[in-house]
Design a protein around this motif. Structure first.
Motif, PDB file in Angstrom:
ATOM      1  N   MET A   1      26.222   8.921  -8.360  1.00 56.50           N
ATOM      2  CA  MET A   1      25.873   7.577  -8.755  1.00 56.50           C
ATOM      3  C   MET A   1      26.415   6.595  -7.719  1.00 56.50           C
ATOM      4  O   MET A   1      27.568   6.684  -7.314  1.00 56.50           O
ATOM      5  CB  MET A   1      26.469   7.279 -10.129  1.00 56.50           C
ATOM      6  CG  MET A   1      26.205   5.880 -10.590  1.00 56.50           C
ATOM      7  SD  MET A   1      26.655   5.585 -12.297  1.00 56.50           S
ATOM      8  CE  MET A   1      28.334   5.082 -12.101  1.00 56.50           C
TER       9      MET A   1
ATOM     10  N   LEU B   1      23.118  -4.209  -9.969  1.00 60.95           N
ATOM     11  CA  LEU B   1      23.718  -2.995  -9.430  1.00 60.95           C
ATOM     12  C   LEU B   1      24.955  -3.332  -8.597  1.00 60.95           C
ATOM     13  O   LEU B   1      25.967  -2.639  -8.666  1.00 60.95           O
ATOM     14  CB  LEU B   1      22.706  -2.235  -8.569  1.00 60.95           C
ATOM     15  CG  LEU B   1      23.133  -0.876  -8.040  1.00 60.95           C
ATOM     16  CD1 LEU B   1      21.924   0.034  -7.928  1.00 60.95           C
ATOM     17  CD2 LEU B   1      23.822  -0.980  -6.709  1.00 60.95           C
TER      18      LEU B   1
ATOM     19  N   GLU C   1      24.620  -3.235 -17.112  1.00 55.38           N
ATOM     20  CA  GLU C   1      23.780  -2.038 -17.214  1.00 55.38           C
ATOM     21  C   GLU C   1      22.710  -2.043 -16.124  1.00 55.38           C
ATOM     22  O   GLU C   1      22.103  -3.072 -15.852  1.00 55.38           O
ATOM     23  CB  GLU C   1      23.099  -1.985 -18.581  1.00 55.38           C
ATOM     24  CG  GLU C   1      24.051  -1.730 -19.733  1.00 55.38           C
ATOM     25  CD  GLU C   1      24.589  -0.315 -19.733  1.00 55.38           C
ATOM     26  OE1 GLU C   1      23.838   0.616 -19.401  1.00 55.38           O
ATOM     27  OE2 GLU C   1      25.771  -0.159 -20.070  1.00 55.38           O
TER      28      GLU C   1
ATOM     29  N   TYR D   1      19.411   0.531 -14.722  1.00 58.10           N
ATOM     30  CA  TYR D   1      18.629   1.752 -14.929  1.00 58.10           C
ATOM     31  C   TYR D   1      18.951   2.762 -13.842  1.00 58.10           C
ATOM     32  O   TYR D   1      19.122   2.417 -12.670  1.00 58.10           O
ATOM     33  CB  TYR D   1      17.129   1.458 -14.885  1.00 58.10           C
ATOM     34  CG  TYR D   1      16.618   0.701 -16.074  1.00 58.10           C
ATOM     35  CD1 TYR D   1      16.665   1.248 -17.354  1.00 58.10           C
ATOM     36  CD2 TYR D   1      16.064  -0.567 -15.921  1.00 58.10           C
ATOM     37  CE1 TYR D   1      16.184   0.551 -18.450  1.00 58.10           C
ATOM     38  CE2 TYR D   1      15.571  -1.273 -17.011  1.00 58.10           C
ATOM     39  CZ  TYR D   1      15.636  -0.704 -18.267  1.00 58.10           C
ATOM     40  OH  TYR D   1      15.163  -1.390 -19.345  1.00 58.10           O
ATOM     41  N   GLU D   2      19.016   4.033 -14.238  1.00 56.09           N
ATOM     42  CA  GLU D   2      19.266   5.097 -13.269  1.00 56.09           C
ATOM     43  C   GLU D   2      18.143   5.161 -12.236  1.00 56.09           C
ATOM     44  O   GLU D   2      18.388   5.485 -11.071  1.00 56.09           O
ATOM     45  CB  GLU D   2      19.436   6.440 -13.982  1.00 56.09           C
ATOM     46  CG  GLU D   2      20.140   7.484 -13.159  1.00 56.09           C
ATOM     47  CD  GLU D   2      21.520   7.067 -12.659  1.00 56.09           C
ATOM     48  OE1 GLU D   2      21.830   7.387 -11.492  1.00 56.09           O
ATOM     49  OE2 GLU D   2      22.282   6.433 -13.399  1.00 56.09           O
ATOM     50  N   SER D   3      16.918   4.833 -12.638  1.00 56.11           N
ATOM     51  CA  SER D   3      15.804   4.831 -11.687  1.00 56.11           C
ATOM     52  C   SER D   3      16.015   3.781 -10.597  1.00 56.11           C
ATOM     53  O   SER D   3      15.642   3.994  -9.438  1.00 56.11           O
ATOM     54  CB  SER D   3      14.478   4.591 -12.412  1.00 56.11           C
ATOM     55  OG  SER D   3      14.496   3.347 -13.079  1.00 56.11           O
ATOM     56  N   THR D   4      16.645   2.659 -10.939  1.00 55.26           N
ATOM     57  CA  THR D   4      16.957   1.631  -9.935  1.00 55.26           C
ATOM     58  C   THR D   4      17.967   2.174  -8.940  1.00 55.26           C
ATOM     59  O   THR D   4      17.790   2.042  -7.719  1.00 55.26           O
ATOM     60  CB  THR D   4      17.512   0.360 -10.613  1.00 55.26           C
ATOM     61  OG1 THR D   4      16.516  -0.172 -11.483  1.00 55.26           O
ATOM     62  CG2 THR D   4      17.915  -0.683  -9.585  1.00 55.26           C
ATOM     63  N   ARG D   5      19.025   2.805  -9.445  1.00 48.09           N
ATOM     64  CA  ARG D   5      20.030   3.393  -8.548  1.00 48.09           C
ATOM     65  C   ARG D   5      19.403   4.437  -7.637  1.00 48.09           C
ATOM     66  O   ARG D   5      19.733   4.534  -6.458  1.00 48.09           O
ATOM     67  CB  ARG D   5      21.158   4.031  -9.356  1.00 48.09           C
ATOM     68  CG  ARG D   5      22.036   3.042 -10.071  1.00 48.09           C
ATOM     69  CD  ARG D   5      23.202   3.765 -10.760  1.00 48.09           C
ATOM     70  NE  ARG D   5      23.884   2.897 -11.676  1.00 48.09           N
ATOM     71  CZ  ARG D   5      24.837   2.034 -11.336  1.00 48.09           C
ATOM     72  NH1 ARG D   5      25.197   1.938 -10.077  1.00 48.09           N
ATOM     73  NH2 ARG D   5      25.417   1.280 -12.242  1.00 48.09           N
ATOM     74  N   ASP D   6      18.481   5.232  -8.174  1.00 42.89           N
ATOM     75  CA  ASP D   6      17.833   6.278  -7.392  1.00 42.89           C
ATOM     76  C   ASP D   6      16.975   5.678  -6.279  1.00 42.89           C
ATOM     77  O   ASP D   6      17.011   6.158  -5.143  1.00 42.89           O
ATOM     78  CB  ASP D   6      16.988   7.160  -8.311  1.00 42.89           C
ATOM     79  CG  ASP D   6      16.502   8.409  -7.615  1.00 42.89           C
ATOM     80  OD1 ASP D   6      17.320   9.085  -6.952  1.00 42.89           O
ATOM     81  OD2 ASP D   6      15.297   8.710  -7.722  1.00 42.89           O
TER      82      ASP D   6
ATOM     83  N   ARG E   1      19.286   4.343  -3.616  1.00 42.48           N
ATOM     84  CA  ARG E   1      19.855   5.462  -2.846  1.00 42.48           C
ATOM     85  C   ARG E   1      18.849   5.989  -1.830  1.00 42.48           C
ATOM     86  O   ARG E   1      19.179   6.214  -0.665  1.00 42.48           O
ATOM     87  CB  ARG E   1      20.285   6.601  -3.790  1.00 42.48           C
ATOM     88  CG  ARG E   1      20.853   7.822  -3.056  1.00 42.48           C
ATOM     89  CD  ARG E   1      21.068   9.006  -3.998  1.00 42.48           C
ATOM     90  NE  ARG E   1      19.898   9.367  -4.774  1.00 42.48           N
ATOM     91  CZ  ARG E   1      18.861  10.077  -4.308  1.00 42.48           C
ATOM     92  NH1 ARG E   1      18.843  10.482  -3.058  1.00 42.48           N
ATOM     93  NH2 ARG E   1      17.851  10.377  -5.098  1.00 42.48           N
TER      94      ARG E   1
END
Length: 80
Positions: free
Chosen positions: A1, A35, A42, A44-49, A52
């Motif tokens: 993450m 982020l 909060e 979204y994990e899709s945003t972090r992905d 990245r």
């Protein structure tokens, strides 16, 4: 993450603004600011992905160990 600090450090290494990263990652500027916030908002994990992937495309390697986290800019081979 990806952490907020890693994102800010990676942008600094690449010389990217938040707007540049948001565009390259195809995420909203608001999502990127969340982020990179230290307030624990909060994200979204899709945003972090997506963020990245954009960084990795720019030559960033994310470092995570029991001693801490960081980023490294690697030189990319050119096809001459």
């Amino acid at each position: 993450m990806i952490t907020a600090r890693q994102s800010r450090a990676a942008r600094a290494l690449l010389g990217w603004t938040q707007e540049t990263l948001a565009d390259r990652a195809r995420v909203s500027l608001t999502a990127l600011k969340r982020l990179e916030s230290e307030s624990g908002l909060e994200v979204y994990e899709s945003t972090r992905d997506e963020v990245r992937r954009a960084f990795e495309g720019g030559g960033i390697v994310f470092l995570n160990s029991d001693q801490g986290v960081g980023v490294m800019l690697v030189s990319r081979k050119r096809d001459d």
